[in-house]
Design a protein around this motif. Sequence first.
Motif, PDB file in Angstrom:
ATOM      1  N   ALA A  71      23.436  33.556  27.492  1.00  0.00           N
ATOM      2  CA  ALA A  71      24.165  34.715  28.011  1.00  0.00           C
ATOM      3  C   ALA A  71      25.624  34.643  27.586  1.00  0.00           C
ATOM      4  O   ALA A  71      26.224  33.560  27.587  1.00  0.00           O
ATOM      5  CB  ALA A  71      24.075  34.761  29.534  1.00  0.00           C
ATOM      6  N   ASP A  72      26.167  35.777  27.201  1.00  0.00           N
ATOM      7  CA  ASP A  72      27.597  35.927  26.973  1.00  0.00           C
ATOM      8  C   ASP A  72      28.087  36.878  28.057  1.00  0.00           C
ATOM      9  O   ASP A  72      27.681  38.044  28.097  1.00  0.00           O
ATOM     10  CB  ASP A  72      27.886  36.494  25.586  1.00  0.00           C
ATOM     11  CG  ASP A  72      27.619  35.482  24.491  1.00  0.00           C
ATOM     12  OD1 ASP A  72      28.034  34.314  24.642  1.00  0.00           O
ATOM     13  OD2 ASP A  72      26.988  35.846  23.482  1.00  0.00           O
ATOM     14  N   ILE A  73      28.932  36.350  28.933  1.00  0.00           N
ATOM     15  CA  ILE A  73      29.409  37.125  30.076  1.00  0.00           C
ATOM     16  C   ILE A  73      30.865  37.520  29.824  1.00  0.00           C
ATOM     17  O   ILE A  73      31.724  36.661  29.639  1.00  0.00           O
ATOM     18  CB  ILE A  73      29.299  36.328  31.382  1.00  0.00           C
ATOM     19  CG1 ILE A  73      27.868  35.798  31.560  1.00  0.00           C
ATOM     20  CG2 ILE A  73      29.717  37.195  32.562  1.00  0.00           C
ATOM     21  CD1 ILE A  73      27.715  34.843  32.715  1.00  0.00           C
ATOM     22  N   THR A  74      31.111  38.808  29.794  1.00  0.00           N
ATOM     23  CA  THR A  74      32.479  39.318  29.630  1.00  0.00           C
ATOM     24  C   THR A  74      33.111  39.408  31.009  1.00  0.00           C
ATOM     25  O   THR A  74      32.588  40.078  31.899  1.00  0.00           O
ATOM     26  CB  THR A  74      32.476  40.687  28.949  1.00  0.00           C
ATOM     27  OG1 THR A  74      31.817  40.575  27.681  1.00  0.00           O
ATOM     28  CG2 THR A  74      33.891  41.201  28.746  1.00  0.00           C
ATOM     29  N   MET A  75      34.224  38.693  31.157  1.00  0.00           N
ATOM     30  CA  MET A  75      34.966  38.687  32.419  1.00  0.00           C
ATOM     31  C   MET A  75      36.318  39.346  32.197  1.00  0.00           C
ATOM     32  O   MET A  75      36.979  39.089  31.185  1.00  0.00           O
ATOM     33  CB  MET A  75      35.202  37.249  32.890  1.00  0.00           C
ATOM     34  CG  MET A  75      33.960  36.396  32.980  1.00  0.00           C
ATOM     35  SD  MET A  75      32.971  36.813  34.405  1.00  0.00           S
ATOM     36  CE  MET A  75      32.045  35.300  34.606  1.00  0.00           C
ATOM     37  N   TRP A  76      36.719  40.190  33.134  1.00  0.00           N
ATOM     38  CA  TRP A  76      38.053  40.768  33.100  1.00  0.00           C
ATOM     39  C   TRP A  76      38.969  39.816  33.858  1.00  0.00           C
ATOM     40  O   TRP A  76      38.779  39.559  35.050  1.00  0.00           O
ATOM     41  CB  TRP A  76      38.081  42.155  33.726  1.00  0.00           C
ATOM     42  CG  TRP A  76      39.463  42.745  33.771  1.00  0.00           C
ATOM     43  CD1 TRP A  76      40.207  42.998  34.884  1.00  0.00           C
ATOM     44  CD2 TRP A  76      40.265  43.121  32.651  1.00  0.00           C
ATOM     45  NE1 TRP A  76      41.422  43.519  34.523  1.00  0.00           N
ATOM     46  CE2 TRP A  76      41.490  43.597  33.156  1.00  0.00           C
ATOM     47  CE3 TRP A  76      40.088  43.101  31.276  1.00  0.00           C
ATOM     48  CZ2 TRP A  76      42.515  44.061  32.343  1.00  0.00           C
ATOM     49  CZ3 TRP A  76      41.108  43.561  30.463  1.00  0.00           C
ATOM     50  CH2 TRP A  76      42.294  44.033  30.997  1.00  0.00           C
ATOM     51  N   VAL A  77      39.939  39.256  33.142  1.00  0.00           N
ATOM     52  CA  VAL A  77      40.894  38.328  33.719  1.00  0.00           C
ATOM     53  C   VAL A  77      42.229  39.050  33.855  1.00  0.00           C
ATOM     54  O   VAL A  77      42.697  39.675  32.905  1.00  0.00           O
ATOM     55  CB  VAL A  77      41.049  37.072  32.821  1.00  0.00           C
ATOM     56  CG1 VAL A  77      42.178  36.184  33.302  1.00  0.00           C
ATOM     57  CG2 VAL A  77      39.735  36.303  32.766  1.00  0.00           C
ATOM     58  N   SER A  78      42.810  38.987  35.053  1.00  0.00           N
ATOM     59  CA  SER A  78      44.074  39.690  35.307  1.00  0.00           C
ATOM     60  C   SER A  78      44.921  38.887  36.281  1.00  0.00           C
ATOM     61  O   SER A  78      44.407  38.024  36.998  1.00  0.00           O
ATOM     62  CB  SER A  78      43.799  41.092  35.851  1.00  0.00           C
ATOM     63  OG  SER A  78      43.111  41.010  37.075  1.00  0.00           O
ATOM     64  N   PRO A  79      46.218  39.204  36.318  1.00  0.00           N
ATOM     65  CA  PRO A  79      47.104  38.488  37.258  1.00  0.00           C
ATOM     66  C   PRO A  79      46.702  38.773  38.705  1.00  0.00           C
ATOM     67  O   PRO A  79      46.277  39.896  39.032  1.00  0.00           O
ATOM     68  CB  PRO A  79      48.493  39.058  36.967  1.00  0.00           C
ATOM     69  CG  PRO A  79      48.394  39.669  35.611  1.00  0.00           C
ATOM     70  CD  PRO A  79      46.965  40.116  35.460  1.00  0.00           C
ATOM     71  N   ARG A  80      46.832  37.763  39.539  1.00  0.00           N
ATOM     72  CA  ARG A  80      46.599  37.966  40.977  1.00  0.00           C
ATOM     73  C   ARG A  80      47.693  38.869  41.519  1.00  0.00           C
ATOM     74  O   ARG A  80      48.849  38.791  41.113  1.00  0.00           O
ATOM     75  CB  ARG A  80      46.649  36.639  41.735  1.00  0.00           C
ATOM     76  CG  ARG A  80      45.470  35.765  41.483  1.00  0.00           C
ATOM     77  CD  ARG A  80      45.510  34.557  42.436  1.00  0.00           C
ATOM     78  NE  ARG A  80      44.437  33.660  42.128  1.00  0.00           N
ATOM     79  CZ  ARG A  80      43.193  33.765  42.588  1.00  0.00           C
ATOM     80  NH1 ARG A  80      42.895  34.749  43.413  1.00  0.00           N
ATOM     81  NH2 ARG A  80      42.266  32.911  42.241  1.00  0.00           N
ATOM     82  N   GLN A  81      47.317  39.703  42.473  1.00  0.00           N
ATOM     83  CA  GLN A  81      48.286  40.556  43.147  1.00  0.00           C
ATOM     84  C   GLN A  81      48.990  39.743  44.228  1.00  0.00           C
ATOM     85  O   GLN A  81      48.373  38.860  44.834  1.00  0.00           O
ATOM     86  CB  GLN A  81      47.582  41.760  43.784  1.00  0.00           C
ATOM     87  CG  GLN A  81      46.855  42.630  42.757  1.00  0.00           C
ATOM     88  CD  GLN A  81      47.793  43.213  41.721  1.00  0.00           C
ATOM     89  OE1 GLN A  81      48.875  43.678  42.028  1.00  0.00           O
ATOM     90  NE2 GLN A  81      47.378  43.153  40.473  1.00  0.00           N
ATOM     91  N   PRO A  82      50.248  40.007  44.472  1.00  0.00           N
ATOM     92  CA  PRO A  82      50.946  39.294  45.565  1.00  0.00           C
ATOM     93  C   PRO A  82      50.250  39.564  46.893  1.00  0.00           C
ATOM     94  O   PRO A  82      49.721  40.671  47.117  1.00  0.00           O
ATOM     95  CB  PRO A  82      52.349  39.894  45.563  1.00  0.00           C
ATOM     96  CG  PRO A  82      52.493  40.615  44.257  1.00  0.00           C
ATOM     97  CD  PRO A  82      51.112  40.952  43.799  1.00  0.00           C
ATOM     98  N   ARG A  83      50.221  38.554  47.740  1.00  0.00           N
ATOM     99  CA  ARG A  83      49.590  38.712  49.057  1.00  0.00           C
ATOM    100  C   ARG A  83      50.420  39.638  49.927  1.00  0.00           C
ATOM    101  O   ARG A  83      51.647  39.587  49.949  1.00  0.00           O
ATOM    102  CB  ARG A  83      49.460  37.358  49.746  1.00  0.00           C
ATOM    103  CG  ARG A  83      48.452  36.486  49.035  1.00  0.00           C
ATOM    104  CD  ARG A  83      48.192  35.264  49.833  1.00  0.00           C
ATOM    105  NE  ARG A  83      47.459  35.669  51.036  1.00  0.00           N
ATOM    106  CZ  ARG A  83      47.217  34.865  52.044  1.00  0.00           C
ATOM    107  NH1 ARG A  83      47.648  33.638  52.023  1.00  0.00           N
ATOM    108  NH2 ARG A  83      46.542  35.292  53.090  1.00  0.00           N
ATOM    109  N   ARG A  84      49.715  40.492  50.652  1.00  0.00           N
ATOM    110  CA  ARG A  84      50.379  41.371  51.622  1.00  0.00           C
ATOM    111  C   ARG A  84      50.150  40.796  53.002  1.00  0.00           C
ATOM    112  O   ARG A  84      49.028  40.703  53.456  1.00  0.00           O
ATOM    113  CB  ARG A  84      49.796  42.784  51.548  1.00  0.00           C
ATOM    114  CG  ARG A  84      50.069  43.475  50.253  1.00  0.00           C
ATOM    115  CD  ARG A  84      49.476  44.861  50.300  1.00  0.00           C
ATOM    116  NE  ARG A  84      48.838  45.099  49.001  1.00  0.00           N
ATOM    117  CZ  ARG A  84      47.914  46.006  48.783  1.00  0.00           C
ATOM    118  NH1 ARG A  84      47.488  46.754  49.754  1.00  0.00           N
ATOM    119  NH2 ARG A  84      47.407  46.165  47.603  1.00  0.00           N
ATOM    120  N   ASP A  85      51.202  40.396  53.647  1.00  0.00           N
ATOM    121  CA  ASP A  85      51.055  39.821  55.000  1.00  0.00           C
ATOM    122  C   ASP A  85      51.381  40.808  56.064  1.00  0.00           C
ATOM    123  O   ASP A  85      51.967  41.780  55.949  1.00  0.00           O
ATOM    124  CB  ASP A  85      51.942  38.592  55.162  1.00  0.00           C
ATOM    125  CG  ASP A  85      51.463  37.443  54.255  1.00  0.00           C
ATOM    126  OD1 ASP A  85      50.252  37.338  54.040  1.00  0.00           O
ATOM    127  OD2 ASP A  85      52.328  36.687  53.788  1.00  0.00           O
TER     128      ASP A  85
END
Length: 96
Positions: free
Chosen positions: A82-96
Amino acid sequence: MHAIASCNAAELAGGSCLDASLPPTHRWIPKGMTVQYLAKAKTDIRAIATVEDLSRLAPGEARDVVVSVDVTDEAGVVAVHADITMWVSPRQPRRD
Protein backbone atom coordinates in the motif's frame (compact mmCIF):
# COMPACT_ATOMS: atom_id res chain seq x y z
CA MET A 1 -6.71 -12.92 5.10
CA HIS A 2 -9.48 -10.41 4.62
CA ALA A 3 -8.57 -7.72 2.08
CA ILE A 4 -9.90 -4.77 4.08
CA ALA A 5 -8.25 -6.08 7.25
CA SER A 6 -4.91 -5.83 5.44
CA CYS A 7 -5.77 -2.21 4.52
CA ASN A 8 -6.53 -1.49 8.18
CA ALA A 9 -3.18 -3.01 9.18
CA ALA A 10 -1.44 -0.90 6.53
CA GLU A 11 -3.12 2.30 7.73
CA LEU A 12 -2.26 1.53 11.36
CA ALA A 13 1.40 0.89 10.49
CA GLY A 14 1.56 3.92 8.19
CA GLY A 15 0.00 6.26 10.74
CA SER A 16 2.24 5.01 13.55
CA CYS A 17 5.32 5.41 11.37
CA LEU A 18 4.33 8.94 10.40
CA ASP A 19 3.53 9.88 14.01
CA ALA A 20 7.01 8.78 15.05
CA SER A 21 8.64 10.60 12.13
CA LEU A 22 6.96 14.01 12.26
CA PRO A 23 8.27 16.93 14.29
CA PRO A 24 5.85 17.98 17.05
CA THR A 25 4.94 21.08 15.03
CA HIS A 26 2.99 19.02 12.48
CA ARG A 27 -0.02 16.71 12.19
CA TRP A 28 -1.32 14.36 9.49
CA ILE A 29 -4.52 12.98 8.05
CA PRO A 30 -4.87 10.16 5.49
CA LYS A 31 -5.84 11.44 2.06
CA GLY A 32 -5.85 8.30 -0.07
CA MET A 33 -4.47 4.82 -0.43
CA THR A 34 -3.40 2.73 -3.42
CA VAL A 35 -3.37 -0.99 -2.67
CA GLN A 36 -1.93 -3.95 -4.57
CA TYR A 37 -2.98 -7.46 -3.57
CA LEU A 38 0.05 -9.53 -4.55
CA ALA A 39 -0.26 -12.92 -2.85
CA LYS A 40 -2.54 -14.89 -0.57
CA ALA A 41 -1.41 -14.77 3.06
CA LYS A 42 -2.20 -18.00 4.92
CA THR A 43 -0.31 -17.14 8.13
CA ASP A 44 -0.13 -14.28 10.59
CA ILE A 45 0.81 -11.01 8.93
CA ARG A 46 3.09 -8.08 9.71
CA ALA A 47 2.77 -4.55 8.31
CA ILE A 48 6.01 -2.63 7.84
CA ALA A 49 5.88 1.07 6.93
CA THR A 50 8.60 3.36 5.59
CA VAL A 51 8.60 7.10 5.09
CA GLU A 52 11.10 9.71 3.99
CA ASP A 53 13.14 11.66 6.55
CA LEU A 54 10.86 14.46 7.74
CA SER A 55 13.20 15.97 10.33
CA ARG A 56 13.83 19.00 8.12
CA LEU A 57 10.17 19.82 7.57
CA ALA A 58 9.85 23.60 7.81
CA PRO A 59 7.57 24.86 10.62
CA GLY A 60 4.97 26.29 8.21
CA GLU A 61 5.32 23.62 5.50
CA ALA A 62 2.26 21.62 4.39
CA ARG A 63 2.38 18.89 1.73
CA ASP A 64 1.50 15.36 0.72
CA VAL A 65 3.73 12.62 2.12
CA VAL A 66 3.51 9.06 0.78
CA VAL A 67 4.03 6.27 3.31
CA SER A 68 4.90 2.90 1.78
CA VAL A 69 3.64 -0.22 3.59
CA ASP A 70 4.32 -3.88 2.92
CA VAL A 71 2.08 -6.46 4.56
CA THR A 72 4.02 -9.73 4.73
CA ASP A 73 3.29 -13.27 5.83
CA GLU A 74 5.47 -15.24 8.25
CA ALA A 75 7.78 -16.30 5.40
CA GLY A 76 8.39 -12.65 4.45
CA VAL A 77 6.32 -12.84 1.26
CA VAL A 78 4.68 -9.49 0.48
CA ALA A 79 0.95 -10.21 0.29
CA VAL A 80 -0.18 -6.58 0.09
CA HIS A 81 1.60 -3.35 -0.80
CA ALA A 82 0.00 0.00 0.00
CA ASP A 83 1.07 3.56 -0.74
CA ILE A 84 -0.80 5.86 1.63
CA THR A 85 -0.92 9.56 0.81
CA MET A 86 -1.00 11.62 3.99
CA TRP A 87 -1.66 15.34 4.17
CA VAL A 88 0.93 16.79 6.54
CA SER A 89 0.33 20.31 7.86
CA PRO A 90 1.35 22.55 10.76
CA ARG A 91 -0.53 22.03 14.01
CA GLN A 92 -2.94 24.81 14.86
CA PRO A 93 -2.29 26.72 18.09
CA ARG A 94 -4.33 25.40 21.00
CA ARG A 95 -7.37 27.43 21.95
CA ASP A 96 -7.84 27.49 25.70
